[in-house]
Enzyme design. Structure first.
Site, PDB file in Angstrom:
ATOM      1  N   ASN A 140       0.662  -1.166   0.062  1.00 10.58           N
ATOM      2  CA  ASN A 140       0.087  -0.570  -0.182  1.00 10.58           C
ATOM      3  C   ASN A 140       0.763   0.840  -0.166  1.00 10.58           C
ATOM      4  O   ASN A 140       0.221   2.203  -0.378  1.00 10.58           O
ATOM      5  CB  ASN A 140      -0.781   0.054   1.180  1.00 10.58           C
ATOM      6  N   LYS A 141       1.919   0.850  -0.255  1.00 12.22           N
ATOM      7  CA  LYS A 141       2.815   2.257  -0.106  1.00 12.22           C
ATOM      8  C   LYS A 141       3.363   3.257  -1.019  1.00 12.22           C
ATOM      9  O   LYS A 141       2.744   2.384  -2.366  1.00 12.22           O
ATOM     10  CB  LYS A 141       4.178   2.126   0.668  1.00 12.22           C
ATOM     11  N   ILE A 142       3.203   4.143  -1.516  1.00 13.13           N
ATOM     12  CA  ILE A 142       4.438   4.749  -2.636  1.00 13.13           C
ATOM     13  C   ILE A 142       4.631   4.805  -3.868  1.00 13.13           C
ATOM     14  O   ILE A 142       4.053   4.387  -5.467  1.00 13.13           O
ATOM     15  CB  ILE A 142       4.486   6.401  -2.250  1.00 13.13           C
TER      16      ILE A 142
END
Length: 382
Positions: free
Chosen positions: A194-196
């Protein structure tokens, strides 16, 4: 899923591939470098060194693994005090317990949810008088905001603690021209799904200390000593990033700047569409900061807005939109019920009022407008 159709669910922060990742993974398969180490791991580490400006990087299986190794490299032993921001993900503090350290949670400032450096300094002065300074202080660059590295470096040098910067949520974020984590003794990066940017699951440990990072690589591969057989003089961990995941990371880094730009644009659009609502606050940026805006957050003051963040969250969910509260403070978690907290009321209030809105870089402007419309309708009629 981007939410272009009203029947689509808009996710909080979905992975967003750039296209080149598939070719790099194919290269890994074609060369049969499937093992936990390989040329893509080396390449990913070099790319991260260039991105962060931090001299040495070890690619690992998660940000939590990176923090565990950092604490071990610092030399944390049972009974050592490790201070850190109370508002964070549990992976940013649980490794303290792995080594028998004693967590102490420090409150945050009200705007960007970063550790309150003024409160921290006062507490350090008091601890110095009492002969009870912490071994380590962990700062957390929450939601892509970046802590004041000059201030933290000064405090670390003055009071003699090791500074670990948890920049897991701030890859691609900068302050005063320096990447998140730059200036710390150790910096933690994360590439969770879910990180950038993502490696599907993974993280990294960065440090200006090359010997420490070499030691981290050794410990992350079960601490196997040089020998034709398996020889061990200490225990290690299975923490190395796989060559396959590293290939995804190499591809993701090529589009990081675009991802940051898009998330910042999404934040700006939210600000335009709902920033004028009564009782709604969006986080600002400190002077000199360029947050990556991993997640756009809002604060909803029930007394002014006429509703609260949980009502808004449930309305979004009913409309097919994922949202979630801010991180629940660590001092309020049952697992840390006996831990000491320095302050905590600000973090408690932020948790009670705060909501993370969908911010994935694949979102369209129409998606953002759909989210904002639910919020506007609810607060306008409250």
């Amino acid at each position: 899923m981007t939410g272009d159709a009203l029947t689509d669910r808009i996710l909080l922060s979905a992975p967003h591939m750039g296209g080149g990742e598939r070719d790099l993974v194919t290269e890994v398969f074609d060369t049969n470098w499937i093992a936990p180490t390989g040329p893509m791991v080396d390449r990913f580490e070099r790319d991260l060194e260039r991105l962060t400006g931090i001299g040495h990087v070890a690619a690992l299986s998660s940000g939590t693994a990176a923090l565990h190794l950092a604490l071990r490299l610092v030399g944390v032993v049972p009974g050592d005090a490790v201070w850190g921001s109370t508002m964070t993900f549990i992976g940013g503090v649980a490794p303290i317990l792995y080594l028998g350290g004693v967590p102490v949670f420090v409150d945050i400032e009200d705007e960007m949810f970063l550790i309150d450096c003024d409160l921290l300094e006062r507490a350090l002065i008091e601890a110095e008088w009492e002969g009870a300074l912490p071994r380590v202080v962990i700062t957390t660059d929450l939601y892509g905001h970046v802590v004041d590295a000059v201030r933290m470096r000064g405090l670390a040098d003055r009071f003699g603690f090791a500074w670990i910067s948890d920049a897991a949520e701030a890859v691609g974020g900068y302050r005063d021209g320096r990447h998140a984590g730059h200036g710390a003794d150790y910096a933690i990066l994360s590439f969770n799904g879910n990180k950038i940017i993502t490696t599907s699951g993974g993280g990294a440990l960065a440090s200006p200390d090359g010997e420490a990072i070499a030691r981290a690589r050794f410990l992350s591969t079960q601490a196997r000593d040089p020998a034709p057989h398996y020889e061990h003089t200490t225990t290690g961990y299975n923490y190395r990033l796989s060559n396959v995941c590293a290939a995804i990371g190499v591809g993701q880094l090529t589009v990081l700047a675009e991802r940051v730009d898009r998330r910042r644009a999404i934040h700006a659009l939210y600000r335009e569409l709902i920033g004028d609502l009564p009782g709604v606050r969006l986080s600002p940026e400190a002077t000199g900061m360029r947050a990556n805006r991993w997640l756009t957050t809002i604060r909803i003051d029930p007394a002014t807005a006429g509703t609260d963040r949980e009502v808004v969250r449930l309305a979004l969910d009913a409309a097919g939109i994922e949202a979630r509260p801010l991180w629940k403070p660590m001092h309020a978690q049952p697992v840390f019920a006996t831990a000491r907290a320095i302050g905590g009321s600000v973090a408690d209030r932020c948790f009670a009022q705060g909501l993370c809105l969908p911010s994935g870089s694949a979102m369209t402007d129409a998606d953002v407008a759909r989210v904002a419309g639910v919020v506007r309708d609810l607060i306008r009629t409250a």
